[in-house]
Design a protein around this motif. Structure first.
Motif, mmCIF file in Angstrom:
data_model
loop_
_atom_site.group_PDB
_atom_site.id
_atom_site.type_symbol
_atom_site.label_atom_id
_atom_site.label_comp_id
_atom_site.label_asym_id
_atom_site.label_seq_id
_atom_site.Cartn_x
_atom_site.Cartn_y
_atom_site.Cartn_z
ATOM 1 N N ALA A 2 -1.360 10.244 -4.742
ATOM 2 C CA ALA A 2 -2.623 10.051 -4.026
ATOM 3 C C ALA A 2 -3.755 9.812 -5.025
ATOM 4 O O ALA A 2 -3.708 10.274 -6.165
ATOM 5 C CB ALA A 2 -2.930 11.279 -3.177
ATOM 6 N N THR A 4 -7.239 10.389 -6.742
ATOM 7 C CA THR A 4 -8.013 11.592 -7.024
ATOM 8 C C THR A 4 -9.504 11.333 -6.831
ATOM 9 O O THR A 4 -9.931 10.183 -6.659
ATOM 10 C CB THR A 4 -7.780 12.052 -8.478
ATOM 11 N N HIS A 139 -1.761 1.942 -8.207
ATOM 12 C CA HIS A 139 -2.163 2.753 -7.057
ATOM 13 C C HIS A 139 -3.313 2.090 -6.319
ATOM 14 O O HIS A 139 -4.195 1.507 -6.924
ATOM 15 C CB HIS A 139 -2.591 4.156 -7.518
ATOM 16 N N ASP A 142 -7.975 2.173 -1.816
ATOM 17 C CA ASP A 142 -8.773 3.358 -1.532
ATOM 18 C C ASP A 142 -9.369 3.177 -0.131
ATOM 19 O O ASP A 142 -10.272 2.369 0.060
ATOM 20 C CB ASP A 142 -9.887 3.506 -2.556
#
Length: 159
Positions: A2, A4, A139, A142
């Motif tokens: 996930a 941060t 990643h 968002d």
């Protein structure tokens, strides 16, 4: 993994740079490079209005890293970007050997937004970073920044 709170903070800075690019007449993309201690060591925004369509901030980060960081240190740095790398920028990232890539919005989202606005997403195939750089640590997106980034691209597409 996930995202941060630090990831979100750095992504917000990248989106701020994207907004700066839009206000300067460029496509809304921004990117930063963060060292292992959490310090921004380089940042840039899109500069394609010069007529050179390779002036992407992700490419600028890769060039800067190749010139200023020892090869063995590059993988410990993280790239934060408002939009997932295009294949050109992903390749540059892979060749230079930078570490983790974190993006606010995906290439697929960008393509969808351009299609919705009646525009082509560009002359290069939209590919995930991992397709261009197998093994890359990536990643995103968002979810807290998607609407903001989409609004920048819609504004650009509408002229």
């Amino acid at each position: 993994m996930a995202l941060t709170a630090d990831d979100h903070r750095f992504l917000t800075r990248a989106v701020d740079l994207a907004e700066e690019a839009l206000h300067a007449g460029d496509e809304p993309f921004g990117t930063i490079l963060v060292d292992p201690e959490g310090t921004i060591v380089f940042e840039d925004r899109n500069r394609v209005s010069s007529g050179d369509q390779t002036q992407h901030p992700e490419f600028a980060v890769a060039r800067w890293a190749g010139q200023h960081l020892p090869q063995e240190a590059r993988a410990a740095h993280t790239v934060y970007t408002s939009g997932e790398h295009c294949p050109m920028c992903a390749a540059a990232h892979g060749w230079v050997g930078l570490g983790r890539i974190v993006y606010a919005t995906s290439a697929a989202q960008f393509s969808q937004w351009m299609t919705e606005q009646g525009h082509d997403a560009g002359p290069v195939a939209s590919l995930p970073i991992g397709t261009v750089v197998p093994g890359a640590t990536v990643h995103g997106p968002d979810p807290d920044l998607i609407d903001r980034v989409r609004a920048l691209h819609v504004q650009r597409a509408q002229g």
